[in-house]
Design a protein around this motif. Structure first.
Motif, PDB file in Angstrom:
ATOM      1  N   ILE A   1      12.871  11.782  11.399  1.00  0.00           N
ATOM      2  CA  ILE A   1      12.724  10.553  10.607  1.00  0.00           C
ATOM      3  C   ILE A   1      12.714   9.335  11.531  1.00  0.00           C
ATOM      4  O   ILE A   1      11.904   8.425  11.385  1.00  0.00           O
ATOM      5  CB  ILE A   1      13.847  10.461   9.545  1.00  0.00           C
ATOM      6  CG1 ILE A   1      13.519  11.416   8.390  1.00  0.00           C
ATOM      7  CG2 ILE A   1      14.016   9.029   9.051  1.00  0.00           C
ATOM      8  CD1 ILE A   1      14.489  11.367   7.246  1.00  0.00           C
TER       9      ILE A   1
ATOM     10  N   PHE B   1       9.683  -2.832   6.270  1.00  0.00           N
ATOM     11  CA  PHE B   1      11.005  -2.720   5.635  1.00  0.00           C
ATOM     12  C   PHE B   1      11.066  -1.511   4.714  1.00  0.00           C
ATOM     13  O   PHE B   1      10.061  -1.115   4.132  1.00  0.00           O
ATOM     14  CB  PHE B   1      11.284  -3.923   4.719  1.00  0.00           C
ATOM     15  CG  PHE B   1      10.732  -5.204   5.189  1.00  0.00           C
ATOM     16  CD1 PHE B   1      11.386  -5.926   6.155  1.00  0.00           C
ATOM     17  CD2 PHE B   1       9.545  -5.701   4.670  1.00  0.00           C
ATOM     18  CE1 PHE B   1      10.860  -7.134   6.604  1.00  0.00           C
ATOM     19  CE2 PHE B   1       9.031  -6.906   5.104  1.00  0.00           C
ATOM     20  CZ  PHE B   1       9.689  -7.627   6.074  1.00  0.00           C
ATOM     21  N   ASP B   2      12.294  -1.020   4.517  1.00  0.00           N
ATOM     22  CA  ASP B   2      12.581  -0.097   3.410  1.00  0.00           C
ATOM     23  C   ASP B   2      11.667   1.122   3.425  1.00  0.00           C
ATOM     24  O   ASP B   2      10.993   1.437   2.439  1.00  0.00           O
ATOM     25  CB  ASP B   2      12.462  -0.853   2.070  1.00  0.00           C
ATOM     26  CG  ASP B   2      13.435  -2.015   1.992  1.00  0.00           C
ATOM     27  OD1 ASP B   2      14.640  -1.762   2.017  1.00  0.00           O
ATOM     28  OD2 ASP B   2      12.982  -3.175   1.943  1.00  0.00           O
ATOM     29  N   HIS B   3      11.698   1.804   4.543  1.00  0.00           N
ATOM     30  CA  HIS B   3      10.883   3.004   4.721  1.00  0.00           C
ATOM     31  C   HIS B   3      11.385   4.144   3.846  1.00  0.00           C
ATOM     32  O   HIS B   3      12.568   4.491   3.905  1.00  0.00           O
ATOM     33  CB  HIS B   3      10.930   3.452   6.179  1.00  0.00           C
ATOM     34  CG  HIS B   3      10.684   2.328   7.155  1.00  0.00           C
ATOM     35  ND1 HIS B   3      11.664   1.449   7.526  1.00  0.00           N
ATOM     36  CD2 HIS B   3       9.576   1.944   7.801  1.00  0.00           C
ATOM     37  CE1 HIS B   3      11.163   0.560   8.387  1.00  0.00           C
ATOM     38  NE2 HIS B   3       9.890   0.832   8.564  1.00  0.00           N
ATOM     39  N   ILE B   4      10.483   4.730   3.098  1.00  0.00           N
ATOM     40  CA  ILE B   4      10.763   6.009   2.439  1.00  0.00           C
ATOM     41  C   ILE B   4       9.977   7.048   3.228  1.00  0.00           C
ATOM     42  O   ILE B   4       8.752   6.945   3.338  1.00  0.00           O
ATOM     43  CB  ILE B   4      10.339   5.991   0.962  1.00  0.00           C
ATOM     44  CG1 ILE B   4      11.148   4.919   0.206  1.00  0.00           C
ATOM     45  CG2 ILE B   4      10.529   7.363   0.332  1.00  0.00           C
ATOM     46  CD1 ILE B   4      10.713   4.717  -1.237  1.00  0.00           C
ATOM     47  N   ILE B   5      10.685   7.989   3.822  1.00  0.00           N
ATOM     48  CA  ILE B   5      10.053   8.958   4.726  1.00  0.00           C
ATOM     49  C   ILE B   5      10.391  10.358   4.245  1.00  0.00           C
ATOM     50  O   ILE B   5      11.564  10.712   4.143  1.00  0.00           O
ATOM     51  CB  ILE B   5      10.540   8.757   6.185  1.00  0.00           C
ATOM     52  CG1 ILE B   5      10.208   7.334   6.663  1.00  0.00           C
ATOM     53  CG2 ILE B   5       9.916   9.805   7.109  1.00  0.00           C
ATOM     54  CD1 ILE B   5      10.755   6.986   8.041  1.00  0.00           C
ATOM     55  N   GLU B   6       9.363  11.130   3.918  1.00  0.00           N
ATOM     56  CA  GLU B   6       9.576  12.515   3.483  1.00  0.00           C
ATOM     57  C   GLU B   6       8.850  13.437   4.448  1.00  0.00           C
ATOM     58  O   GLU B   6       7.649  13.287   4.668  1.00  0.00           O
ATOM     59  CB  GLU B   6       9.074  12.696   2.054  1.00  0.00           C
ATOM     60  CG  GLU B   6       9.949  11.924   1.072  1.00  0.00           C
ATOM     61  CD  GLU B   6       9.491  12.049  -0.376  1.00  0.00           C
ATOM     62  OE1 GLU B   6       8.300  12.349  -0.590  1.00  0.00           O
ATOM     63  OE2 GLU B   6      10.338  11.832  -1.265  1.00  0.00           O
TER      64      GLU B   6
ATOM     65  N   ASP C   1       6.221   5.606   3.067  1.00  0.00           N
ATOM     66  CA  ASP C   1       5.918   4.454   2.222  1.00  0.00           C
ATOM     67  C   ASP C   1       6.808   3.324   2.725  1.00  0.00           C
ATOM     68  O   ASP C   1       8.037   3.414   2.650  1.00  0.00           O
ATOM     69  CB  ASP C   1       6.215   4.788   0.753  1.00  0.00           C
ATOM     70  CG  ASP C   1       5.837   3.659  -0.196  1.00  0.00           C
ATOM     71  OD1 ASP C   1       5.022   3.875  -1.091  1.00  0.00           O
ATOM     72  OD2 ASP C   1       6.398   2.547  -0.047  1.00  0.00           O
ATOM     73  N   ALA C   2       6.179   2.285   3.281  1.00  0.00           N
ATOM     74  CA  ALA C   2       6.948   1.173   3.851  1.00  0.00           C
ATOM     75  C   ALA C   2       6.383  -0.137   3.326  1.00  0.00           C
ATOM     76  O   ALA C   2       5.177  -0.269   3.132  1.00  0.00           O
ATOM     77  CB  ALA C   2       6.866   1.188   5.374  1.00  0.00           C
ATOM     78  N   GLN C   3       7.272  -1.080   3.072  1.00  0.00           N
ATOM     79  CA  GLN C   3       6.811  -2.424   2.742  1.00  0.00           C
ATOM     80  C   GLN C   3       6.468  -3.155   4.033  1.00  0.00           C
ATOM     81  O   GLN C   3       7.086  -2.914   5.062  1.00  0.00           O
ATOM     82  CB  GLN C   3       7.902  -3.208   2.034  1.00  0.00           C
ATOM     83  CG  GLN C   3       8.467  -2.523   0.818  1.00  0.00           C
ATOM     84  CD  GLN C   3       9.299  -3.482  -0.003  1.00  0.00           C
ATOM     85  OE1 GLN C   3       8.763  -4.201  -0.831  1.00  0.00           O
ATOM     86  NE2 GLN C   3      10.597  -3.494   0.210  1.00  0.00           N
TER      87      GLN C   3
ATOM     88  N   ARG D   1       1.161   3.145   3.858  1.00  0.00           N
ATOM     89  CA  ARG D   1       1.413   4.494   3.345  1.00  0.00           C
ATOM     90  C   ARG D   1       0.742   5.537   4.234  1.00  0.00           C
ATOM     91  O   ARG D   1      -0.216   6.193   3.823  1.00  0.00           O
ATOM     92  CB  ARG D   1       0.934   4.591   1.893  1.00  0.00           C
ATOM     93  CG  ARG D   1       1.803   3.735   0.973  1.00  0.00           C
ATOM     94  CD  ARG D   1       1.307   3.593  -0.435  1.00  0.00           C
ATOM     95  NE  ARG D   1       2.350   2.990  -1.274  1.00  0.00           N
ATOM     96  CZ  ARG D   1       2.124   2.068  -2.224  1.00  0.00           C
ATOM     97  NH1 ARG D   1       0.895   1.648  -2.462  1.00  0.00           N
ATOM     98  NH2 ARG D   1       3.131   1.580  -2.916  1.00  0.00           N
TER      99      ARG D   1
END
Lengths: 160, 160, 160
Positions: free
Chosen positions: A4, A80-85, A94-96, A132
Motif C-alpha cells: 500500500i 488526499f484520502d487514498h483508497i487503495i485495494e 481512488d484518490a482526491q 483512479r
C-alpha cells in the motif's frame, strides 16, 4: 515497504513529475503501454477529454502539452484520502486531488513595503477531481497500467 | 507502527506544533543539535532565508518569531504526497506543504443574516513549498536531524 | 493491511460519503449507536453546535441536512496529517481537514473564449478544522464509535 505504501508513493512521484513537467520521470511510472484517460465529470456523466497511450505519448504530453510555469510560478498537484485495494499483483486506487498554482510577488526595488511580513505572492487552487489509477506489480515494482483522471471542472483547449 | 508511518507522524506532529506556536513541542521532535534551513526556491535556485540550530533556537523561533494567530484566526500547515526513503536509522523525506490561514467571521449582534448557511469566515492558502527533512532513529525514536524548508514564495521580514 | 492503514481508509471513505451526500454509506462506517459531535473551536473554547446519535440520525443528516451540490458543483472534504494511536481494539485519530467547493464554468454557446486554457471554474476552500474520531475494531472491522468535528469557523444555521 508495504504494498500500500509503495503504491501511494508511486502517486507521490506522479505529482512530482507533473509539477516538474518531467515527461521522462512520468513515463517511467507507467508500464510500457500504459494508458491515461482524462474525463470531465459533468454531473455524474463522464465526458471524455483526452486519451494517451504508451510511454512516449505520456512523456510528450507532460513535457510538451502542460503549460510551462510562468516566471516565479510553480504548481502543486496534491493528493488526499487514498483508497487503495490490492488483489495479488493489481492495485486499484481512488484518490482526491487538487492542483494549486503559486506565484511569487516581485520584490520592489526599494525592498518589501513597511509592514510586509511572511510569504509574498499567491497560492491558488485551480483544479480538482479524482485520480483512479490501476497499477500492476511487475518484477517487484508497481507501475501504472491505466490512469483515469476524473476532473470536476470542464477544460478549455485550443480549438475546442 | 512501521518506520515509514512513524516518520510520517513526526511530520504530522511538526505541523501541529507550528499551528499551536508550541516551541517546546516543536523542539522535542528534533535531535538536540537539530538544524532548520529555510530557503526560497527562486526558479530552481535556492536562496537561503534563515537557519536555526539547536532545540533552544528552534523552540524560540516557533514561540517568538511566528506571528500569533489573530482573534478568531487559526492556521493549518498541511502536508501531502510524502516520499519517504529509509536506510537503516536514517530517513529522507520529501513532502509537499501548503499553509492555510482561517479567519472566523464576527457574528452580527442581530444574528447571522437570513439565508446564511454553513461556515462563516475564510480559508486562505498563503504559503507552499516542500519539506525535506532528514530524520535519525535514536533509541527507537525518530527525530529530525536537519529540516530543509524550500518555499515557493519569497519572504518579507522586518528590515529585509 | 495494517491497522493504521485500515483506520486511515475509514476516514477516506468518510469524506467520500460526505461529498456524495450518501447517508447510507456514511452510517455504515459507524457502530450502530455511533455519535457525531460538532463544535466550533472559538479561540480554544469548544462551543457545541450539534450532536447526532445512531446510524439513522447520521444517515439522515448526511442525506437531508447537508446542502445538495449546485449544478456543475461538487465538494472535496480532504484530510491531512493523521495522528493515529491504536491501543488494542481502540484507535484515536487526530486529522486536519479542509472542505473545498468546486464550481464548473458554463461553456459559452460560442465555445470557450480564445486564449482560454485548462480548467474553467473555481476551487474554493470554505471550511477547516480537525476530525478527532475514536474507532473500535469489532469482528476485524474498524468502525467509528464517536466522531468529534472541531471547526475553525462558526456556523450559521436556519434560526440560529
Amino acid at each position: 515497504m508495504s504494498d500500500i505504501e509503495a503504491v501511494r508513493q508511486i502517486l507521490a512521484r506522479y505529482v512530482r513529475a507533473a509539477d516538474r513537467r518531467d515527461g521522462a520521470a512520468m513515463a517511467s511510472l507507467f508500464v510500457e503501454n500504459g494508458i491515461i484517460e482524462i474525463s470531465h465529470n459533468d454531473g455524474g456523466h463522464l465526458v471524455p477529454i483526452g486519451r494517451l497511450e504508451g510511454r512516449d505519448q505520456i512523456a510528450q504530453a507532460v513535457t510538451g502539452m502542460m503549460r510551462p510555469h510562468p516566471e516565479r510560478g510553480w504548481s502543486h498537484h496534491a493528493t488526499f484520502d487514498h483508497i487503495i485495494e490490492i488483489d495479488g499483483d493489481v492495485a486499484e486506487v481512488d484518490a482526491q486531488f487538487i492542483v494549486y498554482n503559486t506565484a511569487g510577488a516581485v520584490k520592489p526595488s526599494a525592498g518589501w513595503p513597511a509592514g510586509a511580513f511572511g510569504a509574498q505572492g499567491t497560492v491558488t487552487p485551480v483544479e480538482a477531481g479524482y485520480y483512479r489509477p490501476t497499477l500492476r506489480r511487475i518484477n517487484y515494482h508497481w507501475r501504472i497500467q491505466r490512469h483515469r483522471i476524473d476532473l470536476d471542472l470542464p477544460m478549455a483547449a485550443p480549438g475546442a
